[in-house]
Design a protein around this motif. Structure first.
Motif, PDB file in Angstrom:
ATOM      1  N   LYS A   1      42.871  20.224  58.537  1.00 53.57           N
ATOM      2  CA  LYS A   1      41.612  19.899  57.852  1.00 53.57           C
ATOM      3  C   LYS A   1      41.562  18.456  57.360  1.00 53.57           C
ATOM      4  CE  LYS A   1      40.734  24.614  56.411  1.00 53.57           C
ATOM      5  NZ  LYS A   1      40.439  25.515  55.295  1.00 53.57           N
ATOM      6  N   HIS A   2      42.507  17.642  57.809  1.00 48.46           N
ATOM      7  CA  HIS A   2      42.571  16.224  57.433  1.00 48.46           C
ATOM      8  C   HIS A   2      42.640  16.042  55.924  1.00 48.46           C
ATOM      9  CE1 HIS A   2      41.554  11.870  57.455  1.00 48.46           C
ATOM     10  NE2 HIS A   2      42.327  11.927  58.528  1.00 48.46           N
ATOM     11  N   VAL A   3      43.610  16.722  55.312  1.00 54.35           N
ATOM     12  CA  VAL A   3      43.877  16.531  53.886  1.00 54.35           C
ATOM     13  C   VAL A   3      45.266  15.915  53.732  1.00 54.35           C
ATOM     14  CG1 VAL A   3      42.362  18.399  53.128  1.00 54.35           C
ATOM     15  CG2 VAL A   3      44.762  18.871  53.522  1.00 54.35           C
ATOM     16  N   PRO A   4      45.454  15.029  52.756  1.00 52.35           N
ATOM     17  CA  PRO A   4      46.771  14.434  52.548  1.00 52.35           C
ATOM     18  C   PRO A   4      47.832  15.497  52.244  1.00 52.35           C
ATOM     19  CG  PRO A   4      45.098  13.175  51.383  1.00 52.35           C
ATOM     20  CD  PRO A   4      44.437  14.436  51.868  1.00 52.35           C
ATOM     21  N   ALA A   5      48.975  15.365  52.863  1.00 56.76           N
ATOM     22  CA  ALA A   5      50.062  16.332  52.719  1.00 56.76           C
ATOM     23  C   ALA A   5      50.881  16.034  51.466  1.00 56.76           C
ATOM     24  CB  ALA A   5      50.934  16.320  53.966  1.00 56.76           C
ATOM     25  N   ILE A   6      50.249  16.263  50.345  1.00 56.21           N
ATOM     26  CA  ILE A   6      50.870  16.079  49.034  1.00 56.21           C
ATOM     27  C   ILE A   6      50.651  17.377  48.279  1.00 56.21           C
ATOM     28  CG2 ILE A   6      50.749  14.806  46.854  1.00 56.21           C
ATOM     29  CD1 ILE A   6      49.833  12.363  48.517  1.00 56.21           C
ATOM     30  N   ASP A   7      51.723  17.922  47.704  1.00 55.94           N
ATOM     31  CA  ASP A   7      51.584  19.249  47.091  1.00 55.94           C
ATOM     32  C   ASP A   7      51.193  19.219  45.611  1.00 55.94           C
ATOM     33  OD1 ASP A   7      54.020  18.555  45.974  1.00 55.94           O
ATOM     34  OD2 ASP A   7      55.135  20.209  46.853  1.00 55.94           O
ATOM     35  N   VAL A   8      50.779  18.069  45.138  1.00 57.09           N
ATOM     36  CA  VAL A   8      50.280  17.917  43.769  1.00 57.09           C
ATOM     37  C   VAL A   8      48.780  17.624  43.848  1.00 57.09           C
ATOM     38  CG1 VAL A   8      50.451  16.521  41.681  1.00 57.09           C
ATOM     39  CG2 VAL A   8      52.498  16.981  43.031  1.00 57.09           C
ATOM     40  N   PRO A   9      47.951  18.321  43.064  1.00 62.75           N
ATOM     41  CA  PRO A   9      46.510  18.041  43.105  1.00 62.75           C
ATOM     42  C   PRO A   9      46.203  16.624  42.595  1.00 62.75           C
ATOM     43  CG  PRO A   9      46.944  20.170  42.063  1.00 62.75           C
ATOM     44  CD  PRO A   9      48.262  19.464  42.211  1.00 62.75           C
TER      45      PRO A   9
ATOM     46  N   VAL B   1      43.781  10.662  47.167  1.00 61.01           N
ATOM     47  CA  VAL B   1      44.319   9.475  47.812  1.00 61.01           C
ATOM     48  C   VAL B   1      43.178   8.895  48.643  1.00 61.01           C
ATOM     49  CG1 VAL B   1      46.046   8.556  49.394  1.00 61.01           C
ATOM     50  CG2 VAL B   1      46.634  10.475  47.908  1.00 61.01           C
ATOM     51  N   TYR B   2      42.828   7.640  48.384  1.00 57.79           N
ATOM     52  CA  TYR B   2      41.675   7.006  49.051  1.00 57.79           C
ATOM     53  C   TYR B   2      40.423   7.869  48.903  1.00 57.79           C
ATOM     54  CZ  TYR B   2      45.367   4.283  51.339  1.00 57.79           C
ATOM     55  OH  TYR B   2      46.460   3.496  51.604  1.00 57.79           O
ATOM     56  N   GLY B   3      40.303   8.565  47.782  1.00 56.58           N
ATOM     57  CA  GLY B   3      39.131   9.398  47.525  1.00 56.58           C
ATOM     58  C   GLY B   3      39.160  10.755  48.205  1.00 56.58           C
ATOM     59  N   ILE B   4      40.261  11.111  48.860  1.00 56.68           N
ATOM     60  CA  ILE B   4      40.386  12.394  49.552  1.00 56.68           C
ATOM     61  C   ILE B   4      41.284  13.306  48.726  1.00 56.68           C
ATOM     62  CG2 ILE B   4      41.110  13.560  51.678  1.00 56.68           C
ATOM     63  CD1 ILE B   4      40.849  10.824  53.084  1.00 56.68           C
ATOM     64  N   ALA B   5      40.827  14.522  48.445  1.00 58.57           N
ATOM     65  CA  ALA B   5      41.636  15.479  47.692  1.00 58.57           C
ATOM     66  C   ALA B   5      42.857  15.889  48.513  1.00 58.57           C
ATOM     67  CB  ALA B   5      40.813  16.709  47.335  1.00 58.57           C
ATOM     68  N   THR B   6      44.017  15.912  47.869  1.00 53.61           N
ATOM     69  CA  THR B   6      45.252  16.299  48.543  1.00 53.61           C
ATOM     70  C   THR B   6      45.294  17.810  48.780  1.00 53.61           C
ATOM     71  OG1 THR B   6      46.410  16.560  46.443  1.00 53.61           O
ATOM     72  CG2 THR B   6      46.528  14.383  47.515  1.00 53.61           C
TER      73      THR B   6
ATOM     74  N   GLY C   1      48.526   9.221  55.569  1.00 53.12           N
ATOM     75  CA  GLY C   1      49.905   8.828  55.831  1.00 53.12           C
ATOM     76  C   GLY C   1      50.776   8.785  54.588  1.00 53.12           C
ATOM     77  N   ARG C   2      50.316   9.396  53.511  1.00 55.53           N
ATOM     78  CA  ARG C   2      51.102   9.436  52.273  1.00 55.53           C
ATOM     79  C   ARG C   2      51.597  10.853  52.045  1.00 55.53           C
ATOM     80  NH1 ARG C   2      48.759   5.346  47.806  1.00 55.53           N
ATOM     81  NH2 ARG C   2      48.655   3.547  49.196  1.00 55.53           N
ATOM     82  N   TYR C   3      52.796  10.948  51.487  1.00 60.31           N
ATOM     83  CA  TYR C   3      53.447  12.228  51.263  1.00 60.31           C
ATOM     84  C   TYR C   3      54.178  12.181  49.924  1.00 60.31           C
ATOM     85  CZ  TYR C   3      53.045  11.815  56.334  1.00 60.31           C
ATOM     86  OH  TYR C   3      52.573  11.594  57.601  1.00 60.31           O
ATOM     87  N   ASP C   4      54.508  13.330  49.378  1.00 58.65           N
ATOM     88  CA  ASP C   4      55.431  13.351  48.259  1.00 58.65           C
ATOM     89  C   ASP C   4      56.746  13.967  48.758  1.00 58.65           C
ATOM     90  OD1 ASP C   4      54.801  16.053  48.361  1.00 58.65           O
ATOM     91  OD2 ASP C   4      54.140  16.202  46.297  1.00 58.65           O
ATOM     92  N   THR C   5      57.782  13.836  47.963  1.00 58.83           N
ATOM     93  CA  THR C   5      59.117  14.252  48.388  1.00 58.83           C
ATOM     94  C   THR C   5      59.170  15.728  48.749  1.00 58.83           C
ATOM     95  OG1 THR C   5      60.065  12.533  46.995  1.00 58.83           O
ATOM     96  CG2 THR C   5      61.547  14.261  47.724  1.00 58.83           C
ATOM     97  N   ALA C   6      58.570  16.576  47.946  1.00 62.08           N
ATOM     98  CA  ALA C   6      58.601  18.017  48.219  1.00 62.08           C
ATOM     99  C   ALA C   6      57.851  18.346  49.505  1.00 62.08           C
ATOM    100  CB  ALA C   6      58.013  18.790  47.047  1.00 62.08           C
ATOM    101  N   ALA C   7      56.707  17.713  49.711  1.00 60.65           N
ATOM    102  CA  ALA C   7      55.937  17.961  50.937  1.00 60.65           C
ATOM    103  C   ALA C   7      56.719  17.507  52.164  1.00 60.65           C
ATOM    104  CB  ALA C   7      54.592  17.260  50.866  1.00 60.65           C
ATOM    105  N   MET C   8      57.396  16.367  52.060  1.00 61.29           N
ATOM    106  CA  MET C   8      58.195  15.890  53.193  1.00 61.29           C
ATOM    107  C   MET C   8      59.287  16.894  53.554  1.00 61.29           C
ATOM    108  SD  MET C   8      58.385  11.822  52.311  1.00 61.29           S
ATOM    109  CE  MET C   8      59.433  11.416  53.690  1.00 61.29           C
TER     110      MET C   8
END
Length: 103
Positions: free
Chosen positions: A20-28, A31-36, A70-77
């Motif tokens: 769904k083209h959402v940033p792969a970050i597991d914290v709400p 990023v660039y105006g897109i909800a993670t 292209g941004r991630y957090d450690t847990a998501a990685m």
């Protein structure tokens, strides 16, 4: 008919860019105006959904994942790698056209 049945599929390597083209970050957050994705389960759904879509379209399981922004957090990685996907990024943000004002 699959994508690979057309043209020259040997010229391209289709990989996973998410469901769904959402940033792969597991914290709400945004990023660039897109909800993670906002949670571990949502990151997993993003990766697995994108992988299924590529498989359905190409007949091939993708090996790489590059999430939206292209941004991630450690847990998501760790979770993405645990799903068997290598993580891709980029060195130049070439889509400024989508983010610039019309003027």
């Amino acid at each position: 008919m699959r994508w690979s049945d057309h043209g020259h599929p040997d010229l391209f390597q289709i990989e996973n860019h998410g469901a769904k083209h959402v940033p792969a970050i597991d914290v709400p957050m945004t990023v660039y105006g897109i909800a993670t994705a906002g949670s571990r389960d949502a990151v997993k759904a993003e990766v697995e959904g994108g992988r299924a879509a590529v498989l359905a379209a190409t007949g091939r399981t993708p090996q790489w994942f590059r999430g939206a922004t292209g941004r991630y957090d450690t847990a998501a990685m760790a979770g993405i790698r645990g799903l068997g996907q290598a993580i891709a990024g980029y060195s130049i943000r070439a889509d400024d056209g989508a983010a610039l004002p019309a003027a």
